[in-house]
Enzyme design. Structure first.
Site, PDB file in Angstrom:
ATOM      1  CD1 TRP B 324      -2.860   1.452   0.872  1.00  0.00           C
ATOM      2  CD2 TRP B 324      -1.372   2.226   1.846  1.00  0.00           C
ATOM      3  NE1 TRP B 324      -3.350   3.008   1.045  1.00  0.00           N
ATOM      4  CE2 TRP B 324      -2.433   3.364   2.055  1.00  0.00           C
ATOM      5  CE3 TRP B 324      -0.368   3.008   2.801  1.00  0.00           C
ATOM      6  CZ2 TRP B 324      -2.513   4.498   2.060  1.00  0.00           C
ATOM      7  CZ3 TRP B 324      -0.205   4.121   3.266  1.00  0.00           C
ATOM      8  CH2 TRP B 324      -0.951   5.743   3.333  1.00  0.00           C
ATOM      9  CG  HIS B 325       3.688   2.395   3.322  1.00  0.00           C
ATOM     10  ND1 HIS B 325       2.394   1.355   3.960  1.00  0.00           N
ATOM     11  CD2 HIS B 325       3.004   3.542   3.741  1.00  0.00           C
ATOM     12  CE1 HIS B 325       2.481   1.989   5.432  1.00  0.00           C
ATOM     13  NE2 HIS B 325       2.861   2.792   5.417  1.00  0.00           N
ATOM     14  N   GLY B 326       3.582   2.030  -1.309  1.00  0.00           N
ATOM     15  CA  GLY B 326       4.146   2.596  -2.220  1.00  0.00           C
ATOM     16  C   GLY B 326       5.026   1.370  -3.355  1.00  0.00           C
TER      17      GLY B 326
END
Lengths: 281, 472
Positions: B324-326
């Site tokens: 989700w973060h990257g």
């Protein structure tokens, strides 16, 4: 607002009263002096011109190479010295891709270093001419310290208060680099501007001082891609000397654009031989 | 429009006065909040406004249809449309290039050189945040936990509410949406607590995070030439940079919400005083953790079932959290590492330990230090641009290059210079533990003025940085 005014007064008085802690302030502090040689440029001068080797030849020298300097910074230092009646027999100016930088302004570093003195007679006209945010910096208390906090913020204030000496001696002006890091490819521009405003200003100032300046390109490592730029520079700049390939051994570089201590000594020896021993000029 | 900019200061001042003094009805206030939110978002890139408007309209109408449908199949269909459309947009903007490049690299290993085209697009700010927010609304309606709203303006305002639009907290409709129907009366105490949160958030961002960033950027980019102490400090400084940056943003968001009479969900509770990794995740980015728990972990079975299933669920949740973060293997590795940290306490049934208030006994402090060390280790992967850099960084630490540990860096600062500031920050955090901010309680005015002074003196204003979580 009261806090801002108070902080402004305290910071300014501390920084004003301390010894010069950067080269721009050092240039401001020099008055009525004479040197044989002045070197102007970026860190490629600061790390490359070993002043002690000149002094051994009884040549007095000022290495005013500034890390991250633009041609505008060189012009600023030259002007400050000229205004303070500091004279020279010879001025050497490093030129490379910076020739293309036509912006009539200083780097953030030089601008920050002048900010505490924004209300001094010497500095006000300079900043009024070149600082886009002059009004905010001049009239809003503490604003200039906030927006330049990296260089003249709390850390600089404390160092000034303690009269802490800068890490390098400006009387020497040379900052050696040691060892060799990764030598990444450096590339010079393919094109050259038809007219470099700042170069012309520097040239005219030197001529008004009665000096014909020497322009040179400092050494690059073997990975440098020239793109024919040096030839173009040679064709548009009077009295230009190409030293880009003079240091052959890549082990004498810290990185591709900066010599290490050994390289600096090798390069300085070449300059001294060319200009003072063999009197190339 | 950055929270730590003059522009935002002017913006929020205007919004505050118009909202409270010129507009009296809830409806008008909601329309104004919506317009202000669009201006706030459009300040970055107005072209991406259409994405938010599309997402808003889609979930507004699909949720109404889900609610109206009597057949389960139909409900499911509408839910799937919402999931595919929202996650599809997220995939295209955030993950398409990553998968394309990864496939190419994978096939290159076996000698097949694919030429897949990548998209030359930028990531819309906050897309992961508002996508999750709208999805939670639709899923809650599908699960009959929430009745869909008929008020499009209130719903659009909920989706785009500017204080939390670009980096959270990821709000739940059950908390925020009803606040758009209620009549608001200005509460000085509530607004004052908002100002205090904003001041504390600015301190975390401008003084702590941005000061650390100067060192972190340098140390991570030049790690090959740094000694072991500098690299260890680089990881610690990053831990405080990301905490100061993200929790600072959250505090400013919650504080700004309060200025307008809204109460947003908490997102951080002094996570670096956690005594194990499970507690850390109950105190760090709470709105995302609970989102994953409610919409992925529990539907997967959560902690029910055999140990094998529990392990699977933990890994799934942490890997998704990382991703989700990257779109980078470093985030996946960071997620996986956190799963590995989490597993022992889950197997020993200790993951629900420490749900109480924080206490500072000798053993607790030791556990806090251990948790902080392993968290910092994981942060190296989060911060590094690639896995090879992260491993190279760690390798250089364990080379134990400890000659002349105190080093003057090329950024004109000593490597240890941030330590006093971090200790000062930890003291502030300690005084604020189990409280919303350290500025509350006795002498709150004096403390607030002192922090404003510290922001002016110690803040980094010359090199204003974006909030890290904007990129997610």
């Amino acid at each position: 607002m009261l806090i801002a005014i108070l902080l402004d007064v305290v910071y300014t008085s501390a920084i004003e009263k301390t010894i010069p802690r950067n080269k721009v302030r050092y240039a401001l502090s020099l008055k009525n002096k004479h040197y044989n040689v002045l070197f102007l440029g970026s860190s490629r001068v600061e790390n490359s011109i070993v002043t002690s080797m000149f002094k051994e030849q009884n040549i007095s020298i000022l290495n005013m190479g500034l890390e991250g300097a633009t041609l505008g910074d060189n012009y600023l230092v030259l002007q400050l010295l000229n205004n303070n009646n500091v004279t020279f027999d010879q001025v050497f100016i490093q030129l490379d891709y910076l020739y293309n930088n036509n912006e009539d302004s200083f780097s953030e570093t030089s601008m920050s270093n002048l900010m505490p003195l924004i209300r001094s007679k010497q500095v006000t006209p300079i900043l009024r001419e070149f600082d886009k945010d002059f009004n905010q910096n001049y009239y809003i208390p503490f604003y200039r310290y906030l927006t330049n906090s990296y260089r003249i913020g709390f850390r600089e204030f404390v160092s000034s208060l303690l009269h802490k000496k800068p890490r390098i001696s400006f009387e020497d002006g040379f900052t050696p680099k040691f060892g060799t890091t990764k030598l990444a490819k450096e590339e010079l521009p393919k094109n050259i501007v038809s007219y470099s405003k700042v170069y012309n200003k520097i040239n005219n100032t030197c001529l008004s001082m009665g000096i014909e300046p020497v322009y040179f390109i400092a050494p690059y490592c073997s990975k440098m891609v020239d793109n024919g730029f040096v030839r173009k520079l040679d064709s548009v700049v009077d009295n230009f000397y190409d030293y880009s390939g003079v240091v052959k051994n890549d082990n004498n570089f810290y990185n591709c654009g900066h010599l290490n201590n050994n390289g600096a000594q090798e390069f300085t020896e070449v300059i001294i031989t060319d200009f003072f021993k063999n009197k190339k000029r | 429009m950055l929270f730590n900019s003059i522009t935002f200061f002017v913006f929020i001042t205007i919004v505050f006065f118009v909202f409270w003094f010129l507009l009296k009805s809830v409806k008008k206030q909601n329309v104004f909040v919506l317009v202000a939110s669009y201006i706030f978002y459009g300040w970055w890139d107005y072209r991406f406004l259409f994405l938010i408007i599309f997402s808003t309209l889609l979930d507004f109408y699909l949720s109404k249809n889900i609610y109206k449908s009597n057949k389960n199949k139909q409900k499911k269909l509408y839910l799937w449309i919402s999931l595919i459309a929202n996650l599809g947009l997220l995939f295209v903007f955030k993950y398409y290039n990553f998968f394309t490049n990864s496939f190419q690299e994978l096939f290159a290993v076996i000698g097949v050189h694919l030429k897949l085209s990548t998209l030359n697009i930028i990531l819309p700010v906050g897309i992961s945040f508002y996508t999750f927010q709208t999805l939670s609304y639709t899923i809650d309606v599908y699960r009959d936990k929430l009745k869909p709203t008929n008020d499009l303006i209130a719903f659009a305002s909920f989706v785009t509410f500017f204080p939390q639009l670009v980096a959270g907290p990821i709000e739940r409709a059950t908390n925020l949406l009803p606040q758009f129907y209620q009549k608001r009366t200005f509460s000085f105490e509530f607004a004052k607590s908002g100002v205090q949160l904003i001041v504390w958030g600015l301190f975390k961002k401008i003084v702590i995070a941005d000061s650390c960033a100067v060192y972190v950027d340098y140390i991570f980019s030049e790690y090959e030439t740094q000694n072991s102490l500098t690299l260890v400090l680089g990881a610690i400084y990053f831990a405080f940079q990301i905490y100061g940056d993200f929790s600072g943003y959250t505090d400013i968001a919650i504080g700004t919400g309060r200025l307008l009479g809204f109460k947003l969900l908490p997102n951080f509770k002094t996570p670096y005083f956690s005594r194990n990794i499970a507690e850390f995740w109950r105190r760090w980015h709470i709105s995302l953790t609970t989102w994953f728990k409610d919409y992925i972990y529990i539907p997967l079975g959560g902690s029910r079932g055999n140990k094998g299933l529990q392990l699977r669920n933990v890994f799934v949740i942490f890997l998704i959290s990382g991703f989700w973060h990257g779109a980078n293997w470093t985030y996946l590795f960071w997620g996986g590492l956190n799963a590995i940290y989490f597993i022992p306490s889950m197997l020993l049934n200790k993951n629900r330990k420490y749900t109480d208030k924080i206490e500072f006994s000798g053993l607790s402090v030791l556990k806090m230090i251990i948790t902080f060390i392993i968290t910092c280790f994981a942060w190296i992967f989060f911060r590094a641009n690639s896995l090879s850099i992260a491993f190279g960084y760690i390798k250089r630490i364990i080379d134990f290059n400890i000659a002349n540990p105190i080093k003057y860096l090329s950024i004109d600062r000593y490597n240890v210079e941030m330590i006093p500031l971090i200790i000062l920050f930890l003291v502030f955090e300690y005084t604020g533990v189990n409280k919303e901010t350290p500025l509350l309680g006795k002498y709150s005015y004096l403390k607030t003025v002192s922090i404003v002074l510290l922001i002016m003196i110690l803040g980094v204003f010359s090199d204003q940085k974006d909030f890290i979580y904007f990129q997610f």
